[in-house]
Design an enzyme around this catalytic site. Sequence first.
Site, PDB file in Angstrom:
ATOM      1  N   SER A  35      44.328  39.432  38.323  1.00  0.00           N
ATOM      2  CA  SER A  35      44.538  40.630  39.201  1.00  0.00           C
ATOM      3  C   SER A  35      44.975  40.239  40.656  1.00  0.00           C
ATOM      4  O   SER A  35      46.267  39.829  40.713  1.00  0.00           O
ATOM      5  CB  SER A  35      42.928  41.043  39.684  1.00  0.00           C
ATOM      6  OG  SER A  35      43.014  42.492  40.354  1.00  0.00           O
ATOM      7  N   ASP A  41      42.825  49.358  31.094  1.00  0.00           N
ATOM      8  CA  ASP A  41      42.504  48.867  32.421  1.00  0.00           C
ATOM      9  C   ASP A  41      42.760  50.177  33.310  1.00  0.00           C
ATOM     10  O   ASP A  41      43.558  50.688  33.454  1.00  0.00           O
ATOM     11  CB  ASP A  41      43.637  47.877  32.900  1.00  0.00           C
ATOM     12  CG  ASP A  41      43.546  47.159  34.226  1.00  0.00           C
ATOM     13  OD1 ASP A  41      42.591  47.671  34.957  1.00  0.00           O
ATOM     14  OD2 ASP A  41      43.692  45.998  34.191  1.00  0.00           O
ATOM     15  N   HIS A 101      39.908  45.850  32.850  1.00  0.00           N
ATOM     16  CA  HIS A 101      40.443  45.188  33.936  1.00  0.00           C
ATOM     17  C   HIS A 101      40.239  43.871  33.669  1.00  0.00           C
ATOM     18  O   HIS A 101      40.786  42.772  33.775  1.00  0.00           O
ATOM     19  CB  HIS A 101      40.159  45.873  35.385  1.00  0.00           C
ATOM     20  CG  HIS A 101      40.818  45.087  36.303  1.00  0.00           C
ATOM     21  ND1 HIS A 101      42.130  45.008  36.586  1.00  0.00           N
ATOM     22  CD2 HIS A 101      40.365  44.273  37.583  1.00  0.00           C
ATOM     23  CE1 HIS A 101      42.534  44.031  37.496  1.00  0.00           C
ATOM     24  NE2 HIS A 101      41.329  44.015  38.210  1.00  0.00           N
TER      25      HIS A 101
END
Length: 228
Positions: free
Chosen positions: A78, A177, A207
């Site tokens: 991320s 996601d 995610h």
Amino acid sequence: MVGCMLIHGFTGAPYEVEPLAEYFKNQTNWILSVPTLPGHGEEETLQGVSYNQWIATAETSLKELMEKCDTVYLIGFSMGGVLAGYLATKYQVDKLVLLSAAIHYIHPVQMIKDISVMITDLRKGRLLQNELFNRYSKKLKTTPVLASIEFRKLVQRLKPSFKRVSVPTIILQGKLDGMVPYKTAHTIYHLIDSDQKQVCIMEKSKHLICHGEDQDDVIDKVFHFLTN
């Protein structure tokens, strides 16, 4: 000696990449570095923390690892993927792994689907059993608005550096996601300058790609990429 650094995401902690780190620990003799970015971790205190502090901590940790190792792998999840992409252009790392890298964020279609499921669970009296609700409701309550602004500043500043990524790179992205649109993986693929690059879309992953239904496949793909 081989070293591997794993960087967690915004409002997260090392647990986000822990399945990979544990696998490497059990299967290799690599030196592992899993830093906790300022303001993050179990006692999250993001108030007053700037994005420059996140960059500095990641950079310092990488330099410390490079002093011990002649081969270094860099993994980022991320926001950690944004940091990893940037660091791969500034330092001589050998391979780069990008997990749900957040150069774009908030997938509106998937987010609506996830919220719809939460509403259904709420009506049926089982909202507290909803994994996404439990994981993100606390973050929404405790994350300062200014910290979110710092996150956006970091992405805006570091995203252009991806054009200079030249090391072998694998990009993994969850199809489900709700935070990072899965097509972001293809955007990154075309953005980076590496001659050795690949994209893997994980069909069942949200995610937190290291903790999803595709967890074993994610670990296998990353380990195979790093060791071949």
